[in-house]
Design a protein around this motif. Sequence first.
Motif, mmCIF file in Angstrom:
data_model
loop_
_atom_site.group_PDB
_atom_site.id
_atom_site.type_symbol
_atom_site.label_atom_id
_atom_site.label_comp_id
_atom_site.label_asym_id
_atom_site.label_seq_id
_atom_site.Cartn_x
_atom_site.Cartn_y
_atom_site.Cartn_z
ATOM 1 N N LEU A 76 4.062 4.908 0.047
ATOM 2 C CA LEU A 76 3.263 3.791 -0.465
ATOM 3 C C LEU A 76 2.672 4.212 -1.800
ATOM 4 C CD1 LEU A 76 1.203 2.655 2.670
ATOM 5 C CD2 LEU A 76 3.109 1.440 1.599
ATOM 6 N N ALA A 77 2.641 3.288 -2.757
ATOM 7 C CA ALA A 77 2.044 3.571 -4.056
ATOM 8 C C ALA A 77 1.505 2.279 -4.651
ATOM 9 C CB ALA A 77 3.071 4.186 -5.007
ATOM 10 N N ALA A 78 0.379 2.383 -5.344
ATOM 11 C CA ALA A 78 -0.162 1.248 -6.090
ATOM 12 C C ALA A 78 0.499 1.262 -7.466
ATOM 13 C CB ALA A 78 -1.668 1.375 -6.226
ATOM 14 N N VAL A 79 1.155 0.148 -7.817
ATOM 15 C CA VAL A 79 1.878 0.054 -9.081
ATOM 16 C C VAL A 79 1.468 -1.248 -9.770
ATOM 17 C CG1 VAL A 79 4.142 -0.065 -10.189
ATOM 18 C CG2 VAL A 79 3.835 1.355 -8.152
ATOM 19 N N GLY A 81 -1.175 -3.043 -9.839
ATOM 20 C CA GLY A 81 -1.851 -4.020 -8.992
ATOM 21 C C GLY A 81 -1.073 -4.473 -7.778
ATOM 22 N N GLU A 82 0.155 -4.000 -7.610
ATOM 23 C CA GLU A 82 0.952 -4.319 -6.427
ATOM 24 C C GLU A 82 1.069 -3.083 -5.546
ATOM 25 O OE1 GLU A 82 4.112 -7.715 -7.786
ATOM 26 O OE2 GLU A 82 4.790 -5.641 -7.866
ATOM 27 N N LEU A 83 1.449 -3.305 -4.306
ATOM 28 C CA LEU A 83 1.734 -2.209 -3.390
ATOM 29 C C LEU A 83 3.248 -2.086 -3.293
ATOM 30 C CD1 LEU A 83 0.470 -0.177 -1.365
ATOM 31 C CD2 LEU A 83 0.937 -1.878 0.396
ATOM 32 N N TRP A 84 3.778 -0.913 -3.592
ATOM 33 C CA TRP A 84 5.202 -0.617 -3.471
ATOM 34 C C TRP A 84 5.362 0.361 -2.320
ATOM 35 C CZ3 TRP A 84 8.884 -0.152 -8.140
ATOM 36 C CH2 TRP A 84 8.640 -1.166 -9.059
ATOM 37 N N GLY A 85 6.437 0.210 -1.566
ATOM 38 C CA GLY A 85 6.688 1.115 -0.458
ATOM 39 C C GLY A 85 8.166 1.322 -0.207
ATOM 40 N N LEU A 86 8.462 2.390 0.525
ATOM 41 C CA LEU A 86 9.818 2.668 0.970
ATOM 42 C C LEU A 86 9.842 2.600 2.488
ATOM 43 C CD1 LEU A 86 10.806 5.765 -1.220
ATOM 44 C CD2 LEU A 86 11.559 3.388 -1.511
ATOM 45 N N ALA A 87 10.823 1.904 3.014
ATOM 46 C CA ALA A 87 11.056 1.838 4.452
ATOM 47 C C ALA A 87 12.550 2.029 4.654
ATOM 48 C CB ALA A 87 10.597 0.507 5.031
ATOM 49 N N GLY A 88 12.924 3.169 5.241
ATOM 50 C CA GLY A 88 14.341 3.481 5.324
ATOM 51 C C GLY A 88 14.889 3.615 3.918
ATOM 52 N N GLY A 89 15.997 2.949 3.633
ATOM 53 C CA GLY A 89 16.579 2.987 2.300
ATOM 54 C C GLY A 89 16.183 1.811 1.435
ATOM 55 N N SER A 90 15.120 1.101 1.799
ATOM 56 C CA SER A 90 14.724 -0.109 1.069
ATOM 57 C C SER A 90 13.375 0.044 0.377
ATOM 58 C CB SER A 90 14.639 -1.306 2.024
ATOM 59 O OG SER A 90 15.901 -1.586 2.570
ATOM 60 N N LEU A 91 13.264 -0.602 -0.775
ATOM 61 C CA LEU A 91 12.008 -0.719 -1.501
ATOM 62 C C LEU A 91 11.394 -2.060 -1.132
ATOM 63 C CD1 LEU A 91 10.064 0.071 -3.930
ATOM 64 C CD2 LEU A 91 11.602 -1.328 -5.341
ATOM 65 N N PHE A 92 10.100 -2.071 -0.811
ATOM 66 C CA PHE A 92 9.411 -3.345 -0.621
ATOM 67 C C PHE A 92 8.196 -3.384 -1.536
ATOM 68 C CE2 PHE A 92 7.472 -0.664 2.640
ATOM 69 C CZ PHE A 92 6.127 -0.913 2.474
ATOM 70 N N THR A 93 7.835 -4.591 -1.968
ATOM 71 C CA THR A 93 6.676 -4.781 -2.834
ATOM 72 C C THR A 93 5.869 -5.971 -2.343
ATOM 73 O OG1 THR A 93 7.889 -6.202 -4.376
ATOM 74 C CG2 THR A 93 7.854 -3.849 -4.874
ATOM 75 N N LEU A 94 4.571 -5.898 -2.579
ATOM 76 C CA LEU A 94 3.724 -7.044 -2.272
ATOM 77 C C LEU A 94 2.526 -7.063 -3.200
ATOM 78 C CD1 LEU A 94 0.855 -6.580 -0.451
ATOM 79 C CD2 LEU A 94 2.531 -5.676 1.097
#
Length: 190
Positions: A76-79, A81-94
């Motif tokens: 998980l990382a703050a980028v 103003g968004e939250l970016w994360g890795l789950a398995g081989g996927s990137l998710f953002t919110l």
Amino acid sequence: MRIITTLARQAPTMHDRHAGQSQRVRGCSPSSRGALGVDPVYAPGASAVLFSFDPDDGAVRTYQLPLTAPKAVTALAAVDGELWGLAGGSLFTLDPAQPETITAKRLFPDPDYAAKPSLAWRDGVLLTVAQDPDHVYGTSGDQIFKIEKSTKALTVLLTVPEMEGLTADGFGNLYYKYNERLFRLAVPRL
């Protein structure tokens, strides 16, 4: 103030988001994996989810990741103003202002957590370096990569079987570990 973090099998974790200029997210990321030495390693049918905690009223709200049964959220990382994360081989953002709208992009095949269970708690890293404000750097499995922030385009920088970790110094150099040695990867200057 909301604290955005992750949850697996209803076990809370230790993330918090500090108010202020940096709005950093800190902590560890959970998985659907049991504790070290537990059998089965992964609870049947369990999947990792994201959650937010409101310290004012104690409310916990879960957010399903738009992925099929993710075993772990490994970064998980703050980028910006968004939250970016890795789950398995996927990137998710919110966007924390609209946490129900989570986007996901497949970067790599999912790791084989059954063959290598330790990957669920130390597989991924995401970080930014001030010397390259247009990219997010990270690791997944044996890959060190960068992602262009605006397009989410992926560039693999290096593949090192059995490498671990990723961090950066104040000059923008990246460091990773292979066996018992620390290696530096210089980030090109703008």
